[in-house]
Scaffold this motif. Structure first.
Motif, PDB file in Angstrom:
ATOM      1  N   VAL A  93       9.287 -12.396 -35.932  1.00 44.66           N
ATOM      2  CA  VAL A  93      10.471 -11.606 -36.284  1.00 44.66           C
ATOM      3  C   VAL A  93      10.247 -10.111 -36.086  1.00 44.66           C
ATOM      4  O   VAL A  93      11.065  -9.302 -36.523  1.00 44.66           O
ATOM      5  CB  VAL A  93      10.905 -11.901 -37.737  1.00 44.66           C
ATOM      6  CG1 VAL A  93      11.335 -13.349 -37.875  1.00 44.66           C
ATOM      7  CG2 VAL A  93       9.777 -11.585 -38.729  1.00 44.66           C
ATOM      8  N   ALA A  94       9.152  -9.726 -35.433  1.00 37.43           N
ATOM      9  CA  ALA A  94       8.870  -8.314 -35.164  1.00 37.43           C
ATOM     10  C   ALA A  94       7.695  -8.253 -34.188  1.00 37.43           C
ATOM     11  O   ALA A  94       6.878  -9.184 -34.124  1.00 37.43           O
ATOM     12  CB  ALA A  94       8.509  -7.585 -36.460  1.00 37.43           C
ATOM     13  N   PRO A  95       7.641  -7.121 -33.425  1.00 30.78           N
ATOM     14  CA  PRO A  95       8.545  -5.982 -33.438  1.00 30.78           C
ATOM     15  C   PRO A  95       9.645  -6.122 -32.396  1.00 30.78           C
ATOM     16  O   PRO A  95       9.535  -6.900 -31.445  1.00 30.78           O
ATOM     17  CB  PRO A  95       7.613  -4.837 -33.050  1.00 30.78           C
ATOM     18  CG  PRO A  95       6.643  -5.490 -32.091  1.00 30.78           C
ATOM     19  CD  PRO A  95       6.442  -6.886 -32.597  1.00 30.78           C
ATOM     20  N   LEU A  96      10.691  -5.334 -32.578  1.00 31.06           N
ATOM     21  CA  LEU A  96      11.753  -5.191 -31.586  1.00 31.06           C
ATOM     22  C   LEU A  96      11.669  -3.784 -30.989  1.00 31.06           C
ATOM     23  O   LEU A  96      11.310  -2.830 -31.681  1.00 31.06           O
ATOM     24  CB  LEU A  96      13.132  -5.383 -32.208  1.00 31.06           C
ATOM     25  CG  LEU A  96      13.665  -6.813 -32.331  1.00 31.06           C
ATOM     26  CD1 LEU A  96      12.783  -7.652 -33.239  1.00 31.06           C
ATOM     27  CD2 LEU A  96      15.102  -6.791 -32.855  1.00 31.06           C
ATOM     28  N   ALA A  97      11.980  -3.692 -29.719  1.00 24.71           N
ATOM     29  CA  ALA A  97      12.044  -2.381 -29.097  1.00 24.71           C
ATOM     30  C   ALA A  97      13.095  -1.529 -29.809  1.00 24.71           C
ATOM     31  O   ALA A  97      14.133  -2.041 -30.239  1.00 24.71           O
ATOM     32  CB  ALA A  97      12.387  -2.518 -27.616  1.00 24.71           C
ATOM     33  N   PRO A  98      12.850  -0.225 -29.951  1.00 25.38           N
ATOM     34  CA  PRO A  98      13.799   0.636 -30.658  1.00 25.38           C
ATOM     35  C   PRO A  98      15.200   0.551 -30.069  1.00 25.38           C
ATOM     36  O   PRO A  98      15.393   0.544 -28.853  1.00 25.38           O
ATOM     37  CB  PRO A  98      13.204   2.036 -30.467  1.00 25.38           C
ATOM     38  CG  PRO A  98      11.744   1.797 -30.279  1.00 25.38           C
ATOM     39  CD  PRO A  98      11.638   0.509 -29.528  1.00 25.38           C
ATOM     40  N   GLY A  99      16.177   0.456 -30.976  1.00 20.81           N
ATOM     41  CA  GLY A  99      17.579   0.445 -30.580  1.00 20.81           C
ATOM     42  C   GLY A  99      18.129  -0.911 -30.197  1.00 20.81           C
ATOM     43  O   GLY A  99      19.337  -1.045 -29.944  1.00 20.81           O
ATOM     44  N   VAL A 100      17.294  -1.944 -30.148  1.00 23.28           N
ATOM     45  CA  VAL A 100      17.760  -3.278 -29.767  1.00 23.28           C
ATOM     46  C   VAL A 100      18.336  -3.973 -30.995  1.00 23.28           C
ATOM     47  O   VAL A 100      17.694  -4.003 -32.051  1.00 23.28           O
ATOM     48  CB  VAL A 100      16.605  -4.105 -29.175  1.00 23.28           C
ATOM     49  CG1 VAL A 100      17.020  -5.550 -28.943  1.00 23.28           C
ATOM     50  CG2 VAL A 100      16.131  -3.481 -27.872  1.00 23.28           C
ATOM     51  N   PRO A 101      19.533  -4.538 -30.909  1.00 22.75           N
ATOM     52  CA  PRO A 101      20.108  -5.215 -32.076  1.00 22.75           C
ATOM     53  C   PRO A 101      19.335  -6.473 -32.438  1.00 22.75           C
ATOM     54  O   PRO A 101      18.743  -7.141 -31.578  1.00 22.75           O
ATOM     55  CB  PRO A 101      21.536  -5.546 -31.627  1.00 22.75           C
ATOM     56  CG  PRO A 101      21.480  -5.552 -30.137  1.00 22.75           C
ATOM     57  CD  PRO A 101      20.437  -4.551 -29.753  1.00 22.75           C
ATOM     58  N   VAL A 102      19.356  -6.806 -33.718  1.00 25.97           N
ATOM     59  CA  VAL A 102      18.642  -7.976 -34.215  1.00 25.97           C
ATOM     60  C   VAL A 102      19.319  -9.270 -33.783  1.00 25.97           C
ATOM     61  O   VAL A 102      18.643 -10.275 -33.520  1.00 25.97           O
ATOM     62  CB  VAL A 102      18.551  -7.911 -35.754  1.00 25.97           C
ATOM     63  CG1 VAL A 102      18.108  -9.242 -36.335  1.00 25.97           C
ATOM     64  CG2 VAL A 102      17.612  -6.796 -36.190  1.00 25.97           C
ATOM     65  N   ALA A 103      20.643  -9.294 -33.697  1.00 26.07           N
ATOM     66  CA  ALA A 103      21.402 -10.543 -33.564  1.00 26.07           C
ATOM     67  C   ALA A 103      20.922 -11.445 -32.432  1.00 26.07           C
ATOM     68  O   ALA A 103      20.720 -12.651 -32.656  1.00 26.07           O
ATOM     69  CB  ALA A 103      22.887 -10.237 -33.421  1.00 26.07           C
ATOM     70  N   PRO A 104      20.735 -10.961 -31.195  1.00 25.25           N
ATOM     71  CA  PRO A 104      20.315 -11.894 -30.145  1.00 25.25           C
ATOM     72  C   PRO A 104      18.914 -12.451 -30.356  1.00 25.25           C
ATOM     73  O   PRO A 104      18.639 -13.606 -30.001  1.00 25.25           O
ATOM     74  CB  PRO A 104      20.394 -11.051 -28.867  1.00 25.25           C
ATOM     75  CG  PRO A 104      20.407  -9.645 -29.308  1.00 25.25           C
ATOM     76  CD  PRO A 104      21.042  -9.632 -30.653  1.00 25.25           C
ATOM     77  N   TRP A 122      14.483  -5.064 -40.753  1.00 24.51           N
ATOM     78  CA  TRP A 122      13.302  -4.310 -40.340  1.00 24.51           C
ATOM     79  C   TRP A 122      13.253  -4.186 -38.818  1.00 24.51           C
ATOM     80  O   TRP A 122      13.623  -5.108 -38.095  1.00 24.51           O
ATOM     81  CB  TRP A 122      12.043  -5.003 -40.853  1.00 24.51           C
ATOM     82  CG  TRP A 122      11.986  -6.454 -40.439  1.00 24.51           C
ATOM     83  CD1 TRP A 122      11.486  -6.963 -39.280  1.00 24.51           C
ATOM     84  CD2 TRP A 122      12.510  -7.566 -41.165  1.00 24.51           C
ATOM     85  NE1 TRP A 122      11.648  -8.321 -39.237  1.00 24.51           N
ATOM     86  CE2 TRP A 122      12.277  -8.727 -40.377  1.00 24.51           C
ATOM     87  CE3 TRP A 122      13.145  -7.717 -42.405  1.00 24.51           C
ATOM     88  CZ2 TRP A 122      12.656 -10.000 -40.787  1.00 24.51           C
ATOM     89  CZ3 TRP A 122      13.517  -8.988 -42.809  1.00 24.51           C
ATOM     90  CH2 TRP A 122      13.269 -10.111 -42.013  1.00 24.51           C
ATOM     91  N   PRO A 123      12.738  -3.093 -38.297  1.00 27.95           N
ATOM     92  CA  PRO A 123      12.629  -2.942 -36.842  1.00 27.95           C
ATOM     93  C   PRO A 123      11.257  -3.300 -36.289  1.00 27.95           C
ATOM     94  O   PRO A 123      11.098  -3.504 -35.081  1.00 27.95           O
ATOM     95  CB  PRO A 123      12.891  -1.454 -36.624  1.00 27.95           C
ATOM     96  CG  PRO A 123      12.321  -0.831 -37.874  1.00 27.95           C
ATOM     97  CD  PRO A 123      12.550  -1.816 -38.995  1.00 27.95           C
ATOM     98  N   ASP A 124      10.248  -3.334 -37.170  1.00 30.55           N
ATOM     99  CA  ASP A 124       8.881  -3.488 -36.690  1.00 30.55           C
ATOM    100  C   ASP A 124       8.075  -4.289 -37.704  1.00 30.55           C
ATOM    101  O   ASP A 124       8.567  -4.668 -38.774  1.00 30.55           O
ATOM    102  CB  ASP A 124       8.233  -2.123 -36.437  1.00 30.55           C
ATOM    103  CG  ASP A 124       8.354  -1.177 -37.626  1.00 30.55           C
ATOM    104  OD1 ASP A 124       8.464  -1.665 -38.780  1.00 30.55           O
ATOM    105  OD2 ASP A 124       8.343   0.047 -37.424  1.00 30.55           O
ATOM    106  N   LEU A 125       6.817  -4.557 -37.373  1.00 26.71           N
ATOM    107  CA  LEU A 125       6.005  -5.398 -38.252  1.00 26.71           C
ATOM    108  C   LEU A 125       5.693  -4.699 -39.566  1.00 26.71           C
ATOM    109  O   LEU A 125       5.662  -5.345 -40.621  1.00 26.71           O
ATOM    110  CB  LEU A 125       4.707  -5.799 -37.543  1.00 26.71           C
ATOM    111  CG  LEU A 125       3.940  -6.922 -38.235  1.00 26.71           C
ATOM    112  CD1 LEU A 125       4.721  -8.227 -38.198  1.00 26.71           C
ATOM    113  CD2 LEU A 125       2.572  -7.110 -37.596  1.00 26.71           C
ATOM    114  N   ALA A 126       5.482  -3.404 -39.544  1.00 27.69           N
ATOM    115  CA  ALA A 126       5.241  -2.686 -40.795  1.00 27.69           C
ATOM    116  C   ALA A 126       6.435  -2.827 -41.734  1.00 27.69           C
ATOM    117  O   ALA A 126       6.270  -3.019 -42.946  1.00 27.69           O
ATOM    118  CB  ALA A 126       4.960  -1.201 -40.505  1.00 27.69           C
TER     119      ALA A 126
END
Length: 523
Positions: A93-104, A122-126
């Motif tokens: 569930v992490a990390p996602l590149a900055p600005g990418v929406p969670v939904a997809p 959350w956007p990242d593992l931290a």
């Protein structure tokens, strides 16, 4: 809850594989204070006739989101699990590149997502670790980085190779996740968009893993007709990069493929003999569990669920999928629907595809295509087609550790819907009771050996100074009670579970304690 607890007279199996000894175990301030004869303490419990061992370390789980639905981890701690590793099969569930929406990304990892009320913010593992720690988990939790979140958020869901700049960006995100404490990277080359990943991307990510001395775990590309080729790919990447590697849930699916696990194990043996480090894990059952969408050809899943769900209404696409299914290695009678995202109880849950097809007067392909068109990744299956001989060959191999591939579930809550795979409730008691001919070695495969695979050097052993993750069980009563038709049943014979010294299960009852920690790899 006492700060000090003495367990007296038990048969201590310390997790190292060494012989069992009758001894007392003193727990103080959340750690093992002493092990030996004749110890004393104000609060003592006689555990004569019981086995005292480390808490089980489950390095292959999918509890990433269910632990936020119910942090107690009931189905796991009641079978003696005190530490889980999430983020497996590429489905983290992490990390996602900055600005990418969670939904997809959330839709793509729907296998994890049994409670829509969980707020994924959350956007990242931290950030994930912060949310998890705030929830107060009842067991210890470490995490891998899921390849799907990396690739999906950087490259997207189309069938194309990642460009050089995109590979560099994924490697950067992976390094940041290691800085945050991830214990490794997982891939799952059947889960779109990961079937579209080329070797150059895998090699680049593996070099980051090797450079940080983490582990690279593989849900390989195919477990049926192309199992050996798929394991060959993982071994090739390990040999090229030196990355410590784990082959997840090694099994051969389909009667025509029985015996192929031995060829896969030969590849592991040859690499290890050459100085590489490749391990294997498996759960002690003859059925697997996965999203029903895993049956779709990779090409059909391009674009993510929002794209491929309506595509399945196209007669040409349905004909293409049907053609791909003509020579399937397993039959529709071997696939049972275990959960859907529709409100419970869903009448299709618990029935095989063959049963549903017969009742509707259509074939199995029609049933599956209709379900996938309606629910996307929101329908799960259990699938058979495995061999007991293969299972025993894998379980007996020296490189194998035991891992559930399950989820932490609450039988009375949202995550208790459906008829999930019983491995979420019974993996470790089942293995020890049915398959572990040598108890000390069997416990080692459930404790120190898996902990060592993921670099958790302070877990999985009973020794002075170690965190007091302890299980006390009655070997005469130990049993998995969960079945495929009635899975929501806790294991029998688990008398006492301590998590970081806190009594969490006592006499088969959960105490309400939530003393788990978020565990981080060396940063």
């Amino acid at each position: 809850m006492p700060d000090e607890l003495l367990l007296t007279g038990g048969l201590v199996v310390d997790g190292s594989g060494g012989p069992a000894v009758t001894a007392d175990v003193l727990v103080r301030a959340g750690r093992i204070a002493a092990i030996g004869p004749g110890l004393s303490a104000p609060v003592a419990r006689d555990v004569t006739g019981r086995v005292v061992c480390p808490g089980f370390v489950d390095i292959h789980t999918h509890s990433d989101l269910t632990l936020l639905s119910d942090p107690r981890a009931l189905s796991k701690v009641h079978q003696g699990v005190t530490t889980e590793v999430v983020g497996n099969c590429g489905l983290g569930v992490a990390p996602l590149a900055p600005g990418v929406p969670v939904a997809p990304i959330r839709a793509a990892v729907g296998y994890l997502d049994l409670d829509a009320a969980v707020d994924w913010s959350w956007p990242d593992l931290a950030g994930y670790f912060s949310v998890l720690a705030a929830a107060g988990p009842g067991i210890n939790v470490a995490s891998l980085v899921g390849h799907l979140a990396l690739h999906g958020s950087v490259v997207g869901f189309t069938d194309r190779p990642a460009g050089a700049a995109e590979v560099d960006r994924m490697c950067g995100l992976l390094g940041e996740a290691f800085d945050a404490g991830a214990v490794g990277l997982s891939t799952g080359l059947v889960y779109a968009p990961l079937p579209y990943v080329r070797d150059d991307e895998l090699l680049a990510l593996a070099r980051v893993v090797a450079g940080r001395d983490r582990i690279f775990t593989w849900h390989v590309r195919n477990y049926d007709d192309a199992l050996v080729d798929s394991v060959t790919q993982a071994v090739r990447v390990a040999r090229a990069t030196g990355a410590r590697t784990q082959i997840s849930h090694l099994a051969a699916v389909g009667r025509r493929n029985w015996g192929a696990v031995r060829k896969a194990l030969d590849l592991v043996d040859a690499a290890n003999a050459d100085g590489f480090d490749i391990g294997v894990d498996i759960y002690p059952y003859l059925h697997g569990n996965a999203p029903l969408s895993q049956l779709l050809p990779a090409h059909t899943q391009e674009g993510g669920p929002e794209a491929w769900m309506p595509r399945l209404a196209d007669p040409a696409v349905r004909a293409f999928v049907r053609a791909a299914w003509v020579d399937r290695p397993t039959g529709w009678d071997e696939i049972t629907l275990s959960w859907t995202s529709r409100p419970a109880p869903d009448p299709v849950v618990g029935s095989s595809v063959a049963e549903l097809a017969a009742a509707a007067g259509v074939d199995g392909a029609e049933i599956v295509l209709d379900l996938l068109a309606a629910l996307g990744n929101g329908v799960l299956m259990t699938a058979g087609g495995r061999s007991e001989d293969d299972l025993r060959a894998v379980l007996g191999h020296p490189a194998t550790v035991v891992a559930s591939d399950g989820l932490a579930l609450d039988p009375g809550g949202v995550t208790g819907a459906g008829v999930p795979h019983p491995r979420s409730y019974g993996t470790f008691p089942r293995f020890l009771q049915r398959y572990a001919a040598d108890l000390p070695d069997g416990i080692r495969r459930c404790t120190s050996a898996p902990a060592a695979r993921v670099g958790l050097s302070d877990r999985g052993l009973l020794r002075p100074g170690a965190p007091a993750d302890v299980v006390v069980f009655d070997p005469a009563r130990l049993a998995d009670r969960a079945t495929f038709t009635a899975p929501h049943q806790f294991a029998a014979g688990i008398d006492l579970v301590l998590v970081n010294g806190a009594v969490t299960v006592d006499g088969g009852e959960h105490t309400g304690a939530r003393a788990g920690s978020v565990l981080r790899g060396n940063t």
